[in-house]
Design a protein around this motif. Structure first.
Motif, mmCIF file in Angstrom:
data_model
loop_
_atom_site.group_PDB
_atom_site.id
_atom_site.type_symbol
_atom_site.label_atom_id
_atom_site.label_comp_id
_atom_site.label_asym_id
_atom_site.label_seq_id
_atom_site.Cartn_x
_atom_site.Cartn_y
_atom_site.Cartn_z
ATOM 1 N N ALA A 1 0.817 -1.206 0.000
ATOM 2 C CA ALA A 1 0.000 0.000 0.000
ATOM 3 C C ALA A 1 0.854 1.261 0.000
ATOM 4 O O ALA A 1 1.817 1.379 0.760
ATOM 5 C CB ALA A 1 -0.934 0.000 1.203
ATOM 6 N N ASP A 2 0.490 2.196 -0.858
ATOM 7 C CA ASP A 2 1.118 3.499 -0.857
ATOM 8 C C ASP A 2 0.664 4.252 0.392
ATOM 9 O O ASP A 2 -0.505 4.196 0.769
ATOM 10 C CB ASP A 2 0.703 4.273 -2.112
ATOM 11 N N PRO A 3 1.587 4.968 1.063
ATOM 12 C CA PRO A 3 1.193 5.662 2.301
ATOM 13 C C PRO A 3 0.058 6.664 2.119
ATOM 14 O O PRO A 3 -0.656 6.967 3.077
ATOM 15 C CB PRO A 3 2.489 6.372 2.734
ATOM 16 N N SER A 4 -0.124 7.185 0.904
ATOM 17 C CA SER A 4 -1.203 8.145 0.697
ATOM 18 C C SER A 4 -2.567 7.474 0.757
ATOM 19 O O SER A 4 -3.577 8.145 0.973
ATOM 20 C CB SER A 4 -1.028 8.863 -0.644
ATOM 21 N N TYR A 5 -2.636 6.146 0.574
ATOM 22 C CA TYR A 5 -3.889 5.413 0.713
ATOM 23 C C TYR A 5 -4.047 4.821 2.112
ATOM 24 O O TYR A 5 -5.109 4.898 2.709
ATOM 25 C CB TYR A 5 -3.964 4.288 -0.321
ATOM 26 N N GLN A 6 -2.984 4.202 2.588
ATOM 27 C CA GLN A 6 -3.065 3.576 3.914
ATOM 28 C C GLN A 6 -1.667 3.511 4.503
ATOM 29 O O GLN A 6 -0.730 3.086 3.833
ATOM 30 C CB GLN A 6 -3.666 2.175 3.806
ATOM 31 N N ARG A 7 -1.524 3.959 5.725
ATOM 32 C CA ARG A 7 -0.237 3.871 6.410
ATOM 33 C C ARG A 7 -0.482 3.447 7.845
ATOM 34 O O ARG A 7 -1.546 3.720 8.428
ATOM 35 C CB ARG A 7 0.527 5.180 6.335
ATOM 36 N N CYS A 8 0.501 2.782 8.398
ATOM 37 C CA CYS A 8 0.379 2.254 9.753
ATOM 38 C C CYS A 8 1.347 3.001 10.664
ATOM 39 O O CYS A 8 2.413 3.455 10.234
ATOM 40 C CB CYS A 8 0.699 0.756 9.755
ATOM 41 N N THR A 9 0.977 3.152 11.924
ATOM 42 C CA THR A 9 1.870 3.809 12.874
ATOM 43 C C THR A 9 3.132 2.994 13.118
ATOM 44 O O THR A 9 4.153 3.544 13.547
ATOM 45 C CB THR A 9 1.154 4.043 14.213
ATOM 46 N N LEU A 10 3.076 1.679 12.847
ATOM 47 C CA LEU A 10 4.238 0.803 13.020
ATOM 48 C C LEU A 10 4.445 0.005 11.746
ATOM 49 O O LEU A 10 3.517 -0.667 11.286
ATOM 50 C CB LEU A 10 4.036 -0.155 14.205
ATOM 51 N N ASN A 11 5.630 0.048 11.184
ATOM 52 C CA ASN A 11 5.932 -0.734 9.991
ATOM 53 C C ASN A 11 6.650 -2.032 10.322
ATOM 54 O O ASN A 11 7.165 -2.705 9.426
ATOM 55 C CB ASN A 11 6.737 0.103 9.000
ATOM 56 N N ALA A 12 6.707 -2.358 11.589
ATOM 57 C CA ALA A 12 7.076 -3.689 12.063
ATOM 58 C C ALA A 12 6.254 -3.904 13.329
ATOM 59 O O ALA A 12 6.431 -3.197 14.321
ATOM 60 C CB ALA A 12 8.576 -3.809 12.341
ATOM 61 N N ILE A 13 5.351 -4.842 13.294
ATOM 62 C CA ILE A 13 4.360 -4.991 14.359
ATOM 63 C C ILE A 13 4.862 -5.975 15.412
ATOM 64 O O ILE A 13 5.307 -7.080 15.076
ATOM 65 C CB ILE A 13 3.022 -5.461 13.772
ATOM 66 N N PRO A 14 4.801 -5.607 16.676
ATOM 67 C CA PRO A 14 5.216 -6.548 17.739
ATOM 68 C C PRO A 14 4.364 -7.810 17.707
ATOM 69 O O PRO A 14 3.168 -7.769 17.381
ATOM 70 C CB PRO A 14 4.987 -5.749 19.025
ATOM 71 N N THR A 15 4.978 -8.909 18.038
ATOM 72 C CA THR A 15 4.248 -10.178 17.999
ATOM 73 C C THR A 15 3.318 -10.352 19.186
ATOM 74 O O THR A 15 2.427 -11.198 19.143
ATOM 75 C CB THR A 15 5.234 -11.353 17.950
ATOM 76 N N THR A 16 3.517 -9.572 20.238
ATOM 77 C CA THR A 16 2.670 -9.712 21.421
ATOM 78 C C THR A 16 2.193 -8.343 21.894
ATOM 79 O O THR A 16 2.838 -7.317 21.635
ATOM 80 C CB THR A 16 3.433 -10.390 22.576
ATOM 81 N N HIS A 17 1.087 -8.361 22.597
ATOM 82 C CA HIS A 17 0.562 -7.123 23.169
ATOM 83 C C HIS A 17 1.510 -6.565 24.226
ATOM 84 O O HIS A 17 1.667 -5.343 24.347
ATOM 85 C CB HIS A 17 -0.813 -7.380 23.783
ATOM 86 N N SER A 18 2.160 -7.437 24.966
ATOM 87 C CA SER A 18 3.067 -6.959 26.014
ATOM 88 C C SER A 18 4.248 -6.207 25.410
ATOM 89 O O SER A 18 4.705 -5.194 25.966
ATOM 90 C CB SER A 18 3.547 -8.132 26.867
ATOM 91 N N LEU A 19 4.755 -6.672 24.278
ATOM 92 C CA LEU A 19 5.855 -5.970 23.621
ATOM 93 C C LEU A 19 5.394 -4.616 23.093
ATOM 94 O O LEU A 19 6.112 -3.615 23.212
ATOM 95 C CB LEU A 19 6.423 -6.820 22.487
ATOM 96 N N LEU A 20 4.192 -4.569 22.546
ATOM 97 C CA LEU A 20 3.645 -3.288 22.089
ATOM 98 C C LEU A 20 3.477 -2.339 23.267
ATOM 99 O O LEU A 20 3.835 -1.150 23.182
ATOM 100 C CB LEU A 20 2.297 -3.522 21.394
ATOM 101 N N ASN A 21 2.942 -2.832 24.355
ATOM 102 C CA ASN A 21 2.744 -1.988 25.533
ATOM 103 C C ASN A 21 4.074 -1.528 26.119
ATOM 104 O O ASN A 21 4.193 -0.403 26.626
ATOM 105 C CB ASN A 21 1.942 -2.759 26.576
ATOM 106 N N LYS A 22 5.073 -2.353 26.011
ATOM 107 C CA LYS A 22 6.397 -1.991 26.499
ATOM 108 C C LYS A 22 6.980 -0.814 25.723
ATOM 109 O O LYS A 22 7.657 0.039 26.294
ATOM 110 C CB LYS A 22 7.318 -3.212 26.405
ATOM 111 N N SER A 23 6.696 -0.748 24.442
ATOM 112 C CA SER A 23 7.224 0.339 23.614
ATOM 113 C C SER A 23 6.463 1.640 23.819
ATOM 114 O O SER A 23 6.976 2.713 23.498
ATOM 115 C CB SER A 23 7.155 -0.053 22.143
ATOM 116 N N ARG A 24 5.231 1.567 24.310
ATOM 117 C CA ARG A 24 4.355 2.723 24.515
ATOM 118 C C ARG A 24 3.968 3.406 23.203
ATOM 119 O O ARG A 24 3.486 4.531 23.207
ATOM 120 C CB ARG A 24 4.994 3.762 25.442
ATOM 121 N N LEU A 25 4.169 2.737 22.089
ATOM 122 C CA LEU A 25 3.791 3.310 20.796
ATOM 123 C C LEU A 25 2.364 2.908 20.449
ATOM 124 O O LEU A 25 1.948 1.780 20.723
ATOM 125 C CB LEU A 25 4.745 2.825 19.699
ATOM 126 N N PRO A 26 1.585 3.792 19.856
ATOM 127 C CA PRO A 26 0.220 3.425 19.460
ATOM 128 C C PRO A 26 0.230 2.577 18.204
ATOM 129 O O PRO A 26 1.147 2.664 17.377
ATOM 130 C CB PRO A 26 -0.449 4.784 19.213
#
Length: 951
Positions: A209-234
């Motif tokens: 996807a081109d960023p002008s159509y769809q972009r994600c706040t993270l371009n490498a997604i943590p495998t677990t919720h705990s890792l995402l929460n640890k980073s404090r990134l949305p």
């Protein structure tokens, strides 16, 4: 690693083991290109110039040998290079929607599953032909191909389709304290997505996807919720599925699949895309989201228009991330609706005297040819209102209209069943006559009331049988009938903890009415031109829940050409836009991911279905996501589908597919974070917090989130870990996030001030929650240019149009007393001129002899016969043109010693300076550093924001 012996290689080559294919592939060290066949030690041999094919190891395709899966080599024979998918399929068995594939011509047929490649080729007479445009990576190994090799290798590397031995993410840490700000970095691409080899079956660089159509706040997604929460990134996606196309930007429309062969997963209903896997000799495909194996329909490999086999690998849905399908009848619950436009025009005394009626009717009249009406189905109605409703009968074949007045505002009815909503083509003559004289009809009108609510109800009665768009123009606060409002503006509340009450709707009528409109596929756009209080907070609920837009023109007066031009430009652009109608949006994601919250102008019909009676161009939506279970797959896929009716009567499905790698490494999570997407999401959440709590709470939440991210980064990624530190560290790709969030906190929508009317705040909230990222970023971080000393090429025509000056950091330290500067945020432009500007500059730009004779305020620059005037005008015009929305920003001339309110307004865009009670950028960083050192912020704020009122 296999026990197979590594082959002997000539100099310059290395062998790499592919775990999936259980075989070696070979890498030419100098060029970085790859191939399956062992290289031959011949001096004249040229290295293969194509990168590892998009299928990756285990899925390589050649021009003469298409391989669907590792170890399965079935030949796939095409038919004709000119692919066509224009004819609908023959009806097949009930329920399958595909029919039977017709028999091809002699010498061309579909591949036969189960035969090896050589046997397959024997079925053909003579040397077989292979069609579709050959692409790098499809050629036989050892045959050099010519082309921009380095560019292709770089593109594949960015998509994660290069060689298996990828370099790890490089996390560059910077110290924010003392770091210079370069605004040009805001235009940089988001961090690359490094997908594993073989993730994509296409080598097309447009497969993700081109960023002008769809972009994600993270371009490498943590495998677990705990890792995402640890980073404090949305974790969220920013979606603009129906963005405009500009020739000046070389935009290409998404490819259209016109053969109505729509292949979807039986279980999760995902549309086939470049990230599926073909198995069983190409007869089946494995869904990239749920893993289910699905049959490939026979017509998928058949060109129905030409009646012969087609090249599967040329199909758009396997090569492009954004495609549009022409939907068959099973995607329709009724015939496609025609475009319907209901114009509600305020004709009260204030509206007529301000010139709004004359400007609006003239603009509508001049825009009739621009209305989407390719198939002559468009319908139009005009309703005028003041203290009563004025309907107009527009009988076909007539040249005059008849006015019908309804004074009963409590029980609105249509005075006659026909000739009010009319076909544009058939009733063009009476409509033109009406629009030409409507302003004169009410020029002596002295009515001061506004039956805005009843007018909306009348428009709804006209549009609800089919759906359509209501375009309402109002110059007064609604005062009569349902929806009547009171002037509740209280200057004493501005800047206090009670101010948020003024930002909440005072009547439930507009939300309730909007939900009724959404059910009937009726969208509402509002143009507010009142000179007094308009209660934007309340009436903007109509566009919010019907996927429309609010346009606000405080103190509109058409006698100022700038005001008339702005209204005319924005209204005409809206009318000319080829909108999508009766739409729904559904977002699907790989197993383990779930959509948790939605932001934007729509109505949430169910937990994951968004209803949009219209899909305007360049309107953005933010969708938050959660990780519900451990992600075991190497990458996840997020797919957005927009089912809509085009303005020319076709039912279509726009599909946007995005593949994002997963990671267990927190450093990769930080290195992949997209600061633009994060700022866009937080703008949406801050507005919700303003409405549900206090403006101060929203500012605190944004501040806490920034300190939270910095604190987590310090704890996880720096040697300091915890405690006081002289540095304020963050990864390089997030280094501009603090200045963006400072701009958000200083924005008129959130800034602490007792001088900002509630209407201006509410309108800012409308923009903060609808503008796409490429427009939102300059809205919160304005562009600042120095014009008096810009390089000589700036303002002239270059290869990509007008060359713009380099942007400056947003601080008044860059202002010189003799200078000329431009400050713009996409909505307003300020031309700042210093008090010591030389007379020649004033003469060349403003055609005035001296600075003292220059007047500040809203202005239109003259185009004079001198190079500097032409260059300045070119920069201003380019600034307007490079924005994708219909908005036409006003230009204000600001003198350094001019009117204080105008000066302060312009200087408020220089967000790095201290102003009122808001800190400078240096002070802001100091506050963040103190919070991080003390461990302030915590993670409660984000859960509090998530608790804000949902739509």
């Amino acid at each position: 690693m296999s026990d197979q012996q590594q082959p002997q290689l000539p100099p310059g080559w290395q062998a790499t083991w592919d775990q999936n294919a259980q075989r070696y592939y070979f890498v030419h060290i100098e060029s970085g290109t790859t191939q399956w066949e062992p290289p031959v030690a011949v001096a004249e041999q040229q290295p293969v110039t194509s990168p590892l094919p998009a299928g990756g190891p285990g899925g390589v395709h050649h021009a003469r040998r298409r391989q669907y899966a590792a170890g399965q080599t079935q030949a796939y024979l095409g038919a004709d290079a000119g692919m066509g998918y224009g004819q609908p399929p023959a009806q097949g068995a009930p329920g399958d929607g595909y029919g039977q594939a017709p028999v091809g011509q002699q010498g061309a047929q579909l591949f036969t599953p189960g035969l090896e490649g050589d046997q397959q080729l024997q079925l053909q007479q003579g040397q077989p032909q292979y069609y579709g445009q050959p692409q790098p990576g499809y050629a036989d190994a050892g045959k050099p191909q010519h082309g921009p090799v380095d560019q292709l290798v770089n593109q594949f590397g960015q998509m994660g389709m290069g060689q298996q031995g990828q370099k790890p993410f490089q996390l560059h840490t910077v110290n924010l304290v003392g770091m210079p700000i370069d605004p040009r970095e805001l235009l940089a691409d988001p961090p690359e997505m490094r997908l594993p080899p073989g993730a994509c079956i296409s080598n097309n660089p447009m497969a993700n996807a081109d960023p002008s159509y769809q972009r994600c706040t993270l371009n490498a997604i943590p495998t677990t919720h705990s890792l995402l929460n640890k980073s404090r990134l949305p974790f969220a996606i920013i979606l603009t599925p129906y963005r405009s196309l500009k020739e000046t930007d070389d935009d290409l429309a998404p490819p259209v699949v016109s053969d109505t062969v729509i292949v979807r997963c039986r279980r999760c209903r995902t549309y086939i895309n470049p990230y599926v896997t073909f198995t069983d000799g190409g007869n089946r495909w494995k869904c990239c989201m749920c893993g289910l194996a699905n049959d490939v329909p026979q017509l998928f490999d058949w060109d129905q228009q030409r009646g012969q086999p087609a090249d599967r690998w040329a199909r758009p849905e396997l090569n492009y991330s954004t495609v549009e399908f022409i939907a068959p009848s099973e995607y329709m619950v009724r015939p496609p609706q025609p475009p319907v436009y209901i114009f509600l025009i305020d004709v009260s005394y204030a509206a007529v005297q301000s010139g709004m009626v004359a400007t609006a009717t003239r603009t509508i009249l001049e825009s009739l040819d621009r209305l989407p009406n390719i198939d002559d189905r468009t319908k139009v109605a005009v309703i005028a209102y003041d203290v009563a409703l004025h309907f107009f009968s527009l009988p076909p074949g007539s040249t005059e209209s008849n006015m019908l007045v309804v004074g009963d505002l409590d029980d609105v009815f249509l005075p006659q069943p026909t000739d009010i909503l009319v076909n544009l083509t058939e009733s063009r003559a009476p409509l033109e006559a009406l629009l030409g004289k409507l302003s004169d009809m009410f020029k002596d009108n002295h009515a001061v009331g506004s039956a805005f609510g009843p007018a909306l109800q009348a428009g709804y009665k006209l549009a609800s049988p089919t759906g359509g768009k209501i375009i309402a123009l109002s110059a007064n606060l609604p005062s009569l009938g349902p929806g009547a409002l009171k002037n509740r503006e209280d200057p004493k509340l501005l800047g206090t903890s009670q101010e948020s009450k003024l930002l909440q709707p005072q009547s439930s009528f507009y939300k309730t009415f909007a939900i009724e409109c959404s059910r009937s596929q009726v969208s509402v756009d509002i143009f507010l031109t009142g000179s007094g209080y308009s209660d934007v907070a309340t009436v903007s609920g109509l566009p919010r829940y019907t996927s429309g837009q609010t346009y606000f023109y405080p103190s509109f007066n058409a006698s100022r050409s700038e005001d008339a031009m702005k209204l005319a430009h924005e209204l005409s652009t809206l009318l000319a836009s080829p909108i999508g109608l009766e739409a729904v949006i559904r977002v699907r994601a790989s197993r383990g991911l779930r959509m948790s919250q939605f932001h934007g102008n729509f109505f949430v019909r169910s937990t994951d279905l968004l209803a949009l009676p219209a899909v305007p161009w360049d309107q953005s939506y933010a969708i938050e996501m959660q990780i519900e279970e451990t992600l075991n797959q190497p990458f996840v896929v997020i797919q957005t589908a927009v089912l809509h009716t085009t303005s020319f009567g076709e039912r279509r499905i726009r599909v946007v597919t995005q593949a994002i790698p997963t990671t267990q490494n927190i450093s990769e999570v930080y290195a992949s974070a997209d600061q633009i997407a994060i700022a866009t999401l937080l703008a949406n959440k801050a507005v919700e917090r303003c409405l549900s709590n206090k403006i101060e709470d929203a500012r605190d939440a944004v501040m806490n989130k920034m300190s939270d991210i910095l604190g987590a980064f310090k704890t996880n990624m720096t040697a300091a870990g915890s405690g006081a530190s002289a540095q304020l560290s963050i990864c390089d790709n997030l280094k501009l996030l603090p200045i963006l969030l400072l701009g958000l906190m200083k924005h008129v929508g959130l800034r602490h001030s007792s001088q900002i009317p509630s209407d201006l705040r509410s309108y800012a909230h409308c923009l903060l929650t609808t503008l796409p990222s490429q427009l939102l970023i300059p809205y919160i971080h304005p562009c600042f240019y120095s014009l008096h000393n810009m390089p000589p090429e700036c303002g002239t025509i270059g290869e990509n149009g007008v060359i713009m000056p380099p942007p400056l950091p947003l601080t008044s330290e860059r202002l010189e007393r003799h200078g000329l500067y431009l400050i713009e945020d996409g909505q307003t432009m300020f031309l700042w001129i210093g008090r010591d500007a030389v007379g020649q500059l004033v003469q060349d730009v403003f055609d005035l002899p001296a600075y003292d004779q220059l007047r500040g305020g809203k202005a239109t620059l003259p185009i004079l016969d001198n190079p500097f005037s032409q260059r300045v005008n070119a920069v201003i015009n380019k600034t307007r043109e490079m924005r994708r929305t219909p908005y036409w920003p006003h230009l204000y001339v600001v003198k350094e010693d001019g009117e204080p309110p105008l000066r302060l307004w312009a200087l408020s865009g220089l967000i790095m300076d201290r102003a009122d009670q808001t800190p400078s950028y240096v002070q802001y960083l100091t506050q963040l550093k103190d919070r991080v050192s003390q461990g302030a912020g915590g993670d409660s704020w984000y859960s509090e924001l998530n608790g804000a009122v949902r739509m």
